[in-house]
Scaffold this motif. Structure first.
Motif, PDB file in Angstrom:
ATOM      1  N   VAL A   1       0.645  -1.226   0.089  1.00 39.18           N
ATOM      2  CA  VAL A   1       0.071   0.004   0.183  1.00 39.18           C
ATOM      3  C   VAL A   1       0.830   1.141   0.032  1.00 39.18           C
ATOM      4  N   ALA A   2       0.508   2.256  -0.733  1.00 41.90           N
ATOM      5  CA  ALA A   2       1.293   3.486  -0.885  1.00 41.90           C
ATOM      6  C   ALA A   2       0.623   4.666  -1.592  1.00 41.90           C
ATOM      7  N   GLY A   3      -0.111   5.489  -0.564  1.00 40.10           N
ATOM      8  CA  GLY A   3      -0.905   6.448  -1.269  1.00 40.10           C
ATOM      9  C   GLY A   3      -2.387   6.052  -1.410  1.00 40.10           C
ATOM     10  N   TYR A   4      -2.871   4.986  -0.577  1.00 38.84           N
ATOM     11  CA  TYR A   4      -4.314   4.735  -0.635  1.00 38.84           C
ATOM     12  C   TYR A   4      -5.058   5.232   0.262  1.00 38.84           C
ATOM     13  N   PRO A   5      -6.138   5.749   0.287  1.00 38.04           N
ATOM     14  CA  PRO A   5      -7.094   6.693   1.173  1.00 38.04           C
ATOM     15  C   PRO A   5      -7.731   5.919   2.275  1.00 38.04           C
ATOM     16  N   TRP A   6      -8.096   4.464   1.933  1.00 35.39           N
ATOM     17  CA  TRP A   6      -8.980   3.611   2.851  1.00 35.39           C
ATOM     18  C   TRP A   6      -8.256   2.818   3.763  1.00 35.39           C
ATOM     19  N   LEU A   7      -8.949   2.528   4.842  1.00 42.28           N
ATOM     20  CA  LEU A   7      -8.493   1.636   5.845  1.00 42.28           C
ATOM     21  C   LEU A   7      -8.767   0.266   5.206  1.00 42.28           C
ATOM     22  N   ILE A   8      -7.431  -0.576   5.438  1.00 44.70           N
ATOM     23  CA  ILE A   8      -7.838  -1.914   4.726  1.00 44.70           C
ATOM     24  C   ILE A   8      -7.681  -2.804   5.732  1.00 44.70           C
ATOM     25  N   THR A   9      -8.810  -3.684   5.962  1.00 43.96           N
ATOM     26  CA  THR A   9      -9.006  -4.593   7.037  1.00 43.96           C
ATOM     27  C   THR A   9      -9.110  -5.985   6.291  1.00 43.96           C
ATOM     28  N   GLY A  10      -9.169  -7.326   7.192  1.00 44.41           N
ATOM     29  CA  GLY A  10      -9.392  -8.433   6.748  1.00 44.41           C
ATOM     30  C   GLY A  10      -8.313  -9.210   6.012  1.00 44.41           C
ATOM     31  N   TRP A  11      -7.189  -8.746   6.078  1.00 41.63           N
ATOM     32  CA  TRP A  11      -6.212  -9.227   5.557  1.00 41.63           C
ATOM     33  C   TRP A  11      -5.287 -10.501   6.279  1.00 41.63           C
ATOM     34  N   PRO A  12      -5.245 -10.286   7.561  1.00 45.72           N
ATOM     35  CA  PRO A  12      -4.445 -11.485   8.252  1.00 45.72           C
ATOM     36  C   PRO A  12      -4.999 -12.754   8.288  1.00 45.72           C
ATOM     37  N   GLY A  13      -4.203 -13.843   7.897  1.00 43.42           N
ATOM     38  CA  GLY A  13      -4.693 -15.120   7.690  1.00 43.42           C
ATOM     39  C   GLY A  13      -5.021 -15.305   6.231  1.00 43.42           C
ATOM     40  N   ARG A  14      -5.144 -14.281   5.320  1.00 46.43           N
ATOM     41  CA  ARG A  14      -5.726 -14.348   3.986  1.00 46.43           C
ATOM     42  C   ARG A  14      -4.244 -14.124   3.095  1.00 46.43           C
ATOM     43  N   VAL A  15      -3.192 -13.231   3.398  1.00 45.94           N
ATOM     44  CA  VAL A  15      -2.036 -13.050   2.623  1.00 45.94           C
ATOM     45  C   VAL A  15      -0.818 -13.083   3.932  1.00 45.94           C
ATOM     46  N   ARG A  16       0.379 -13.414   3.062  1.00 44.53           N
ATOM     47  CA  ARG A  16       1.411 -13.427   3.912  1.00 44.53           C
ATOM     48  C   ARG A  16       1.962 -12.303   4.493  1.00 44.53           C
ATOM     49  N   TYR A  17       1.816 -11.050   3.681  1.00 42.46           N
ATOM     50  CA  TYR A  17       2.300  -9.950   4.278  1.00 42.46           C
ATOM     51  C   TYR A  17       1.532  -8.831   3.819  1.00 42.46           C
ATOM     52  N   ALA A  18       1.264  -7.805   4.545  1.00 40.49           N
ATOM     53  CA  ALA A  18       0.556  -6.499   4.103  1.00 40.49           C
ATOM     54  C   ALA A  18       1.345  -5.327   4.727  1.00 40.49           C
ATOM     55  N   LEU A  19       1.897  -4.662   3.922  1.00 46.51           N
ATOM     56  CA  LEU A  19       2.569  -3.241   4.367  1.00 46.51           C
ATOM     57  C   LEU A  19       2.145  -1.986   3.704  1.00 46.51           C
ATOM     58  N   ASN A  20       2.591  -0.990   4.347  1.00 42.92           N
ATOM     59  CA  ASN A  20       2.333   0.591   3.947  1.00 42.92           C
ATOM     60  C   ASN A  20       3.618   1.211   3.916  1.00 42.92           C
ATOM     61  N   LEU A  21       3.711   2.153   2.756  1.00 45.79           N
ATOM     62  CA  LEU A  21       4.850   2.951   2.839  1.00 45.79           C
ATOM     63  C   LEU A  21       4.202   4.496   3.181  1.00 45.79           C
ATOM     64  N   HIS A  22       4.635   5.051   4.053  1.00 47.50           N
ATOM     65  CA  HIS A  22       3.951   6.259   4.563  1.00 47.50           C
ATOM     66  C   HIS A  22       5.182   7.411   4.481  1.00 47.50           C
ATOM     67  N   PRO A  23       4.805   8.735   3.972  1.00 44.87           N
ATOM     68  CA  PRO A  23       5.698   9.663   3.741  1.00 44.87           C
ATOM     69  C   PRO A  23       5.935  10.453   4.891  1.00 44.87           C
ATOM     70  N   SER A  24       6.400   9.823   5.870  1.00 48.03           N
ATOM     71  CA  SER A  24       6.865  10.481   7.305  1.00 48.03           C
ATOM     72  C   SER A  24       7.619   9.494   7.917  1.00 48.03           C
ATOM     73  N   PRO A  25       8.513  10.197   8.908  1.00 43.11           N
ATOM     74  CA  PRO A  25       9.216   9.444   9.936  1.00 43.11           C
ATOM     75  C   PRO A  25       8.408   8.909  11.100  1.00 43.11           C
ATOM     76  N   LEU A  26       7.545   7.958  10.987  1.00 41.04           N
ATOM     77  CA  LEU A  26       6.639   7.493  11.715  1.00 41.04           C
ATOM     78  C   LEU A  26       7.181   7.409  13.190  1.00 41.04           C
ATOM     79  N   PRO A  27       6.727   7.638  14.587  1.00 36.56           N
ATOM     80  CA  PRO A  27       5.405   7.860  14.569  1.00 36.56           C
ATOM     81  C   PRO A  27       4.860   9.235  14.380  1.00 36.56           C
ATOM     82  N   ASP A  28       5.771  10.198  14.002  1.00 34.09           N
ATOM     83  CA  ASP A  28       5.516  11.677  13.621  1.00 34.09           C
ATOM     84  C   ASP A  28       4.586  11.391  12.327  1.00 34.09           C
TER      85      ASP A  28
END
Length: 288
Positions: A79-106
């Motif tokens: 996920v990169a630049g997607y506006p909606w919260l994505i749920t329901g992936w655990p157990g259905r896909v090996r990995y799910a990750l997001n690239l976010h343009p900030s030095p999280l947690p900021d």
């Protein structure tokens, strides 16, 4: 590794970076864009080149389950630049990750680049993190690419630097080290959600000093700031300025040359060099 990509052109280079690294794309999830501030032409063209199915509606658990039924669960949702919260992936896909343009947690939230400049951050970056099902941008950190900001940073330079950092993460830690990074992911700790900016955030206040006014112009760049100059409401793209003692009331136009306007600020003058009385969005809608 197979992957589905969810995003728009904002960080769309990640799509092709992973494909170039040898990953196999299986689907594109994107969304309708206005073609002014948001675009998806690049990712759609990439998907068509790879002959992928394209989905414009929000990802549901059933969409993930359908991909797993076709490809097994050994694939990655990126996920990169997607506006909606994505749920329901655990157990259905090996990995799910997001690239976010900030030095999280900021900088959690939809688009933190403006505030990074407004708040004079000295360091910024892009974070790859586990996709959280509760709350945006809160998942455990997989990798970060950090860089120093200059005092003259603009929205456009920061956007380009975030895009380049996202590519480095995609080509390196994500493409080459994801399983190990996943096992060693670190919790973020406390952070704050930064909401989407408002017109008030974009409005220039000439009662402030020149430096503060110009920082706001740089922070929004081609997205435009708003200003009230005399009886005119204008959309400002570019401005310069200097400090100088004066007795003009802030907001007064003290000089004009062609379309360049010199406006008094608290401690000097701001020269507005690129502006219009209609926003880019309104202009585009008029053309349409």
């Amino acid at each position: 590794m197979k992957f589905a990509f969810a995003g728009i052109d904002f960080l769309g280079g990640v799509f092709e970076a992973l494909a170039t690294a040898g990953w196999q794309p299986i689907k594109l999830f994107t969304r309708p864009c206005d073609g002014i501030y948001d675009h998806n032409e690049m990712v759609v063209a990439q998907a068509r080149r790879h002959r992928l199915p394209i989905q414009l509606s929000r990802i549901r658990a059933g969409d993930i389950e359908a991909l797993s039924a076709e490809h097994g669960r050994d694939w990655v949702l990126v996920v990169a630049g997607y506006p909606w919260l994505i749920t329901g992936w655990p157990g259905r896909v090996r990995y799910a990750l997001n690239l976010h343009p900030s030095p999280l947690p900021d900088g959690r939230g939809p688009y933190p680049l403006f505030r990074a400049i407004l708040d004079s951050y000295e360091t910024w970056g892009v974070t790859a993190h586990v996709l959280a099902e509760e709350g945006f941008d809160t998942g455990d950190i997989l990798a970060q690419d950090l860089f120093s900001l200059s005092a003259a940073e603009t929205h456009e330079t920061l956007l380009a630097r975030c895009q380049m950092a996202a590519l480095r993460l995609a080509r390196g830690p994500i493409a080459r080290e994801l399983p190990a990074r996943w096992r060693a992911a670190e919790p973020q700790g406390d952070g704050a959600y930064w909401p989407r900016v408002t017109d008030a955030d974009r409005t220039l206040d000439f009662r402030q000093g020149v430096e503060d006014v110009l920082r706001r112009v740089r922070a929004f760049g081609a997205i435009e700031t708003l200003a009230r100059v005399g009886d005119t409401r204008m959309f400002v793209v570019a401005a310069d300025g200097w400090t100088e003692p004066h007795r003009h009331a802030p907001g007064t136009v003290v000089h004009r040359h062609r379309r360049h306007l010199v406006v008094a600020a608290r401690d000097g003058y701001v020269q507005i060099t690129r502006w219009s009385t209609i926003s880019l969005a309104d202009a585009a809608n008029t053309v349409r």
